[in-house]
Design an enzyme around this catalytic site. Structure first.
Site, PDB file in Angstrom:
ATOM      1  N   GLU A   1       0.807  -1.154   0.147  1.00 54.54           N
ATOM      2  CA  GLU A   1       0.110  -0.006  -0.021  1.00 54.54           C
ATOM      3  C   GLU A   1       0.909   1.232  -0.072  1.00 54.54           C
ATOM      4  OE1 GLU A   1      -3.675   0.857   2.839  1.00 54.54           O
ATOM      5  OE2 GLU A   1      -1.824   1.727   3.637  1.00 54.54           O
TER       6      GLU A   1
ATOM      7  N   LYS B   1       0.675   4.215   0.751  1.00 58.44           N
ATOM      8  CA  LYS B   1       0.624   5.208   2.060  1.00 58.44           C
ATOM      9  C   LYS B   1       1.378   4.692   3.077  1.00 58.44           C
ATOM     10  CE  LYS B   1      -1.806   8.322   5.090  1.00 58.44           C
ATOM     11  NZ  LYS B   1      -3.266   8.854   5.514  1.00 58.44           N
TER      12      LYS B   1
ATOM     13  N   CYS C   1      -7.583   6.932  -6.726  1.00 56.75           N
ATOM     14  CA  CYS C   1      -7.451   6.114  -5.520  1.00 56.75           C
ATOM     15  C   CYS C   1      -8.846   5.680  -4.847  1.00 56.75           C
ATOM     16  CB  CYS C   1      -6.821   6.975  -4.370  1.00 56.75           C
ATOM     17  SG  CYS C   1      -6.767   6.116  -2.708  1.00 56.75           S
TER      18      CYS C   1
ATOM     19  N   ASP D   1      -5.162  10.059 -10.050  1.00 54.68           N
ATOM     20  CA  ASP D   1      -3.839   9.534 -10.356  1.00 54.68           C
ATOM     21  C   ASP D   1      -3.703   9.901 -11.752  1.00 54.68           C
ATOM     22  OD1 ASP D   1      -3.063   8.691  -7.780  1.00 54.68           O
ATOM     23  OD2 ASP D   1      -4.599   6.881  -8.136  1.00 54.68           O
TER      24      ASP D   1
END
Length: 269
Positions: free
Chosen positions: A82, A84, A176, A183
Site C-alpha cells: 500500500e 501510503k 485512488c 492519479d
C-alpha cells in the site's frame, strides 16, 4: 467494493521519525485479479517499479542524509505494498541513525522482501545523479479522439497486422479507491497482431477517468481488456504515473517473461 479497513488509507496519520517496519502494509493481488478473470494460466508477467524521492536518515554524528531510491519487485508476487504505508515507513527513517547508505538500502530491501514474500531490488540514487527525461517511443494517440459511435468501444482492425507497434497517451487518469484523489499517468503500449483502432483505444483510456483502483490494478485491467478484446499475439503495457506524497508507481505488464523495464522519467515525473 473491496474493504481497506485496517489500512492507513483515508485516515489521519500519526507520523513517526523513528524506524518502524510494522508500518509497511501488504495487500493481496488475488481479489482484484479474480475480478479481472486472471488465473495462473493467464500470460501476464512484469514488474512494479517505484521511485521514492524523499528519503532521509541520520548519520552516526547526527547530520541528516538525503537520497532517492528505486524499488522494483515482480508482478508475480502475492502482494503489493500500500503506497501510503510505504510513505509512512520511509518517513520513520528521518530521525533514525543508520551507519551508511548501504545500511539504509539493505534495511529497505529486507523489510519489503519480508512483507511481500518475494525478492525486492532497491537502489539508492544520489541527488547529484543526472536525470534523463524521455518522450515515450512510438505514436501518440492523443489526437485521435472521436465521439463517433463506432469508436466508443475498444476494437482491432481485422486483416491489418502490425509487429510490435508502439503507442502512447498522456491522457491516463484513474482515482485512488479510498481517498478518490486523482492519479495521472502516461500509458505506453507495445503489441503484435491485428492493428488496434487508435480512436477506440484512446476513447477506452478516457473512459477510465472515473475508475477507482490502485495503479497496479488499473494497468492490469487495461492489459486484460486489450488481451480479451483485441487478442494480440504479444502485449506490453507500461504506465508512468506522476508522484504523490514523494512516490511514483510505474506498473509494467507483459505477455512474456522479461527483465524490469527501463526506469526513465517522462516529463510530468
Amino acid at each position: 467494493m473491496t474493504s481497506y479497513r485496517g489500512t492507513f488509507l483515508g485516515k489521519k496519520s500519526e507520523y513517526t521519525e523513528l524506524y518502524d517496519n510494522s508500518l509497511l502494509f501488504p495487500i493481496s493481488r488475488t481479489l482484484k485479479r479474480n475480478e479481472l478473470g486472471m488465473s495462473a494460466n493467464t500470460p501476464v508477467f512484469g514488474h512494479d517499479v517505484w521511485n521514492a524521492y524523499e528519503i532521509s536518515w541520520l548519520r552516526s554524528d547526527g547530520r541528516p542524509e538525503v537520497s532517492m531510491a528505486e524499488i522494483i519487485y515482480s508482478a508475480q508476487s502475492e502482494f503489493i505494498i500500500e503506497s501510503k504505508s510505504l510513505k509512512l515507513y520511509l518517513n520513520s527513517f528521518n530521525g533514525t541513525v543508520f551507519t551508511s547508505p548501504q545500511h539504509v538500502k539493505d534495511t529497505i530491501q529486507k523489510d519489503m522482501s519480508d512483507k511481500l514474500n518475494t525478492d525486492v531490488q532497491v537502489k539508492l540514487i544520489p541527488l547529484e545523479t543526472k536525470v534523463t527525461y524521455m518522450t515515450p517511443p512510438g505514436v501518440s494517440i492523443d489526437d485521435f479522439y472521436s465521439n463517433a459511435v463506432e469508436n466508443k468501444k475498444l476494437a482491432a482492425i481485422e486483416g491489418t497486422r502490425v509487429f510490435k507497434e508502439k503507442l502512447f497517451t498522456n491522457l491516463l487518469k484513474s482515482n485512488c479507491p479510498v481517498t478518490m484523489q486523482p492519479d495521472w499517468g502516461t500509458l505506453m503500449l507495445t503489441y503484435s497482431g491485428n492493428k488496434i483502432n487508435y480512436a477506440s483505444l484512446l476513447n477506452y483510456i478516457i473512459s477510465l477517468r472515473g475508475l477507482n483502483e490502485f495503479h497496479e490494478q488499473c494497468i492490469e485491467k487495461i492489459y486484460m481488456d486489450i488481451y480479451h478484446t483485441c487478442k494480440p499475439e504479444y502485449l506490453e503495457v507500461y504506465a508512468r504515473y506522476t508522484r504523490r506524497g514523494g512516490v511514483d508507481i510505474n506498473p509494467y505488464r507483459c505477455s512474456e517473461k522479461s527483465e524490469a523495464p527501463l526506469n526513465y522519467r517522462v516529463q510530468r515525473q
